[in-house]
Design a protein around this motif. Structure first.
Motif, PDB file in Angstrom:
ATOM      1  N   LEU A  58       0.631   6.773  -0.379  1.00 32.30           N
ATOM      2  CA  LEU A  58      -0.537   5.797   0.375  1.00 32.30           C
ATOM      3  C   LEU A  58      -0.205   4.944  -0.661  1.00 32.30           C
ATOM      4  O   LEU A  58      -1.533   3.712   0.215  1.00 32.30           O
ATOM      5  CB  LEU A  58      -0.767   5.786   2.316  1.00 32.30           C
ATOM      6  CG  LEU A  58      -0.277   6.207   3.976  1.00 32.30           C
ATOM      7  CD1 LEU A  58      -1.174   6.736   3.900  1.00 32.30           C
ATOM      8  CD2 LEU A  58       0.725   5.308   3.232  1.00 32.30           C
ATOM      9  N   ALA A  59      -0.469   5.102  -1.365  1.00 32.53           N
ATOM     10  CA  ALA A  59      -1.622   4.749  -2.986  1.00 32.53           C
ATOM     11  C   ALA A  59      -1.107   3.118  -2.775  1.00 32.53           C
ATOM     12  O   ALA A  59      -0.022   2.351  -2.858  1.00 32.53           O
ATOM     13  CB  ALA A  59      -0.810   5.157  -3.377  1.00 32.53           C
ATOM     14  N   ASN A  60      -2.385   2.165  -3.258  1.00 34.03           N
ATOM     15  CA  ASN A  60      -1.785   0.864  -4.101  1.00 34.03           C
ATOM     16  C   ASN A  60      -0.907   0.021  -2.906  1.00 34.03           C
ATOM     17  O   ASN A  60      -0.617  -0.971  -3.015  1.00 34.03           O
ATOM     18  CB  ASN A  60      -0.560   0.977  -4.352  1.00 34.03           C
ATOM     19  CG  ASN A  60      -1.235  -0.524  -5.596  1.00 34.03           C
ATOM     20  OD1 ASN A  60      -2.096  -1.142  -5.307  1.00 34.03           O
ATOM     21  ND2 ASN A  60       0.317  -0.318  -6.562  1.00 34.03           N
ATOM     22  N   ASN A  61      -2.141   0.044  -1.433  1.00 31.80           N
ATOM     23  CA  ASN A  61      -1.627  -0.750  -0.301  1.00 31.80           C
ATOM     24  C   ASN A  61      -2.351  -1.135  -0.237  1.00 31.80           C
ATOM     25  O   ASN A  61      -4.226  -1.376  -0.784  1.00 31.80           O
ATOM     26  CB  ASN A  61      -1.456   0.506   0.592  1.00 31.80           C
ATOM     27  CG  ASN A  61       0.428   0.019   0.647  1.00 31.80           C
ATOM     28  OD1 ASN A  61       1.322  -0.996   0.351  1.00 31.80           O
ATOM     29  ND2 ASN A  61       0.687   2.078   0.465  1.00 31.80           N
ATOM     30  N   SER A  62      -3.054  -2.087   0.430  1.00 31.02           N
ATOM     31  CA  SER A  62      -3.878  -2.865   1.314  1.00 31.02           C
ATOM     32  C   SER A  62      -4.062  -2.274   2.350  1.00 31.02           C
ATOM     33  O   SER A  62      -5.582  -3.084   3.296  1.00 31.02           O
ATOM     34  CB  SER A  62      -3.973  -4.144   1.801  1.00 31.02           C
ATOM     35  OG  SER A  62      -3.354  -5.266   0.611  1.00 31.02           O
ATOM     36  N   ASP A  81      -0.963  10.890  -0.501  1.00 32.14           N
ATOM     37  CA  ASP A  81      -2.383  10.419  -1.418  1.00 32.14           C
ATOM     38  C   ASP A  81      -2.202   8.689  -1.213  1.00 32.14           C
ATOM     39  O   ASP A  81      -1.369   8.078  -0.953  1.00 32.14           O
ATOM     40  CB  ASP A  81      -1.150   9.836  -2.529  1.00 32.14           C
ATOM     41  CG  ASP A  81      -1.506   8.842  -4.097  1.00 32.14           C
ATOM     42  OD1 ASP A  81      -2.416   9.038  -4.161  1.00 32.14           O
ATOM     43  OD2 ASP A  81      -0.776   8.823  -4.926  1.00 32.14           O
ATOM     44  N   ALA A  82      -4.067   8.470  -0.691  1.00 27.54           N
ATOM     45  CA  ALA A  82      -4.206   7.268  -0.296  1.00 27.54           C
ATOM     46  C   ALA A  82      -5.449   6.914  -1.847  1.00 27.54           C
ATOM     47  O   ALA A  82      -5.889   5.889  -1.270  1.00 27.54           O
ATOM     48  CB  ALA A  82      -5.603   7.822   1.269  1.00 27.54           C
ATOM     49  N   THR A  83      -5.006   7.011  -2.198  1.00 30.96           N
ATOM     50  CA  THR A  83      -5.913   6.219  -3.923  1.00 30.96           C
ATOM     51  C   THR A  83      -5.246   4.904  -4.095  1.00 30.96           C
ATOM     52  O   THR A  83      -4.534   4.201  -3.221  1.00 30.96           O
ATOM     53  CB  THR A  83      -5.651   6.944  -5.012  1.00 30.96           C
ATOM     54  OG1 THR A  83      -3.810   6.902  -5.302  1.00 30.96           O
ATOM     55  CG2 THR A  83      -5.892   8.344  -5.474  1.00 30.96           C
ATOM     56  N   GLN A  84      -5.992   3.883  -4.690  1.00 30.01           N
ATOM     57  CA  GLN A  84      -5.943   3.244  -4.717  1.00 30.01           C
ATOM     58  C   GLN A  84      -5.446   2.230  -3.324  1.00 30.01           C
ATOM     59  O   GLN A  84      -5.264   0.685  -3.709  1.00 30.01           O
ATOM     60  CB  GLN A  84      -4.985   1.948  -5.934  1.00 30.01           C
ATOM     61  CG  GLN A  84      -4.562   2.812  -6.844  1.00 30.01           C
ATOM     62  CD  GLN A  84      -4.110   3.214  -7.530  1.00 30.01           C
ATOM     63  OE1 GLN A  84      -2.586   2.890  -7.440  1.00 30.01           O
ATOM     64  NE2 GLN A  84      -3.803   3.319  -9.282  1.00 30.01           N
ATOM     65  N   ASN A  85      -6.479   1.848  -2.616  1.00 31.15           N
ATOM     66  CA  ASN A  85      -6.619   0.999  -1.473  1.00 31.15           C
ATOM     67  C   ASN A  85      -7.751   0.484  -1.417  1.00 31.15           C
ATOM     68  O   ASN A  85      -8.945   0.741  -1.577  1.00 31.15           O
ATOM     69  CB  ASN A  85      -6.099   1.710   0.172  1.00 31.15           C
ATOM     70  CG  ASN A  85      -4.718   2.116   0.281  1.00 31.15           C
ATOM     71  OD1 ASN A  85      -4.149   0.809  -0.100  1.00 31.15           O
ATOM     72  ND2 ASN A  85      -4.407   3.279  -0.371  1.00 31.15           N
ATOM     73  N   LEU A 108     -10.554  13.739  -2.137  1.00 30.18           N
ATOM     74  CA  LEU A 108     -11.905  13.150  -1.882  1.00 30.18           C
ATOM     75  C   LEU A 108     -12.040  12.800  -2.609  1.00 30.18           C
ATOM     76  O   LEU A 108     -12.752  11.698  -2.737  1.00 30.18           O
ATOM     77  CB  LEU A 108     -12.741  13.717  -0.929  1.00 30.18           C
ATOM     78  CG  LEU A 108     -12.579  14.178   0.248  1.00 30.18           C
ATOM     79  CD1 LEU A 108     -13.528  15.718   0.943  1.00 30.18           C
ATOM     80  CD2 LEU A 108     -12.689  13.301   1.103  1.00 30.18           C
ATOM     81  N   GLN A 109     -11.830  13.020  -4.026  1.00 29.29           N
ATOM     82  CA  GLN A 109     -12.886  12.702  -5.283  1.00 29.29           C
ATOM     83  C   GLN A 109     -12.006  10.905  -5.836  1.00 29.29           C
ATOM     84  O   GLN A 109     -12.504  10.393  -6.526  1.00 29.29           O
ATOM     85  CB  GLN A 109     -12.922  13.762  -6.178  1.00 29.29           C
ATOM     86  CG  GLN A 109     -14.030  14.899  -5.808  1.00 29.29           C
ATOM     87  CD  GLN A 109     -15.275  14.117  -5.963  1.00 29.29           C
ATOM     88  OE1 GLN A 109     -15.330  13.267  -6.642  1.00 29.29           O
ATOM     89  NE2 GLN A 109     -16.288  14.776  -5.424  1.00 29.29           N
TER      90      GLN A 109
END
Length: 178
Positions: A58-62, A81-85, A108-109
């Motif tokens: 899910l990275a790099n979304n809004s 992967d939930a980074t870059q939101n 989490l980090q």
């Protein structure tokens, strides 16, 4: 491999990915799960995810929040992967935090908050439950703290005492006097 075997594999792959969310791409894994790639799709909300999702990107979304129970129907989910939101780190992210603590604590980090100001630029792992807020949630009241419960107990005690007195009266009245 025979032509029928190849056709069967193609059919199985097509069936496995037919539930793929429209903005995402899906790949069938050899282990009967799905690799669901929703990176950089401009998502503001999570799409309906297939039950056999094993890896979810899910990275790099809004995305700003994750509704409670979002991943409960995904028993095979191993990687997230939930980074870059632009995560809004309040109680609306409590579910995601708890899910990551249980399943992928290293993530989490990497999940960083964009708002509110007190959490901005901090990893989700560093926020306390107090900082995430409670959104009006309350623990269910204990049965012992319920005033209705104690009223019911008092009523039962009075009824039992009343029956005991009535039984005692009936025993003394029913004997003939000499």
């Amino acid at each position: 491999m025979s032509a029928w075997g190849a056709l069967f594999l193609l059919w199985a792959a097509a069936e496995a990915t037919k539930d793929c969310p429209v903005p995402c791409t899906c790949q069938t894994l050899e282990t009967m799960g799905l690799w669901v790639d929703c990176r950089s799709r401009g998502l503001t909300a999570l799409p309906a995810l297939p039950g056999r999702t094993r890896h979810l990107l899910l990275a790099n979304n809004s995305l700003r929040s994750v509704p409670p129970g979002t991943f409960d129907h995904l028993p095979q989910l191993q990687t997230l992967d939930a980074t870059q939101n632009p995560w809004h780190c309040d109680c609306s992210l409590t579910y995601l935090r708890l899910w990551l603590e249980d399943r992928a604590p290293e993530e989490l980090q990497l999940v960083r908050c964009a708002s509110p100001a007190r959490a901005s630029h901090r990893p989700l792992a560093q926020l306390t439950g107090f900082e995430l807020g409670n959104c009006g949630w309350q623990l269910p009241t204990s049965w012992a703290a319920d005033p209705g419960f104690w009223g019911d107990v008092a009523l039962v005690v009075v009824a039992v005492l009343g029956l005991a007195l009535l039984a005692g009266l009936l025993c003394t009245v029913g004997k003939p006097l000499d």
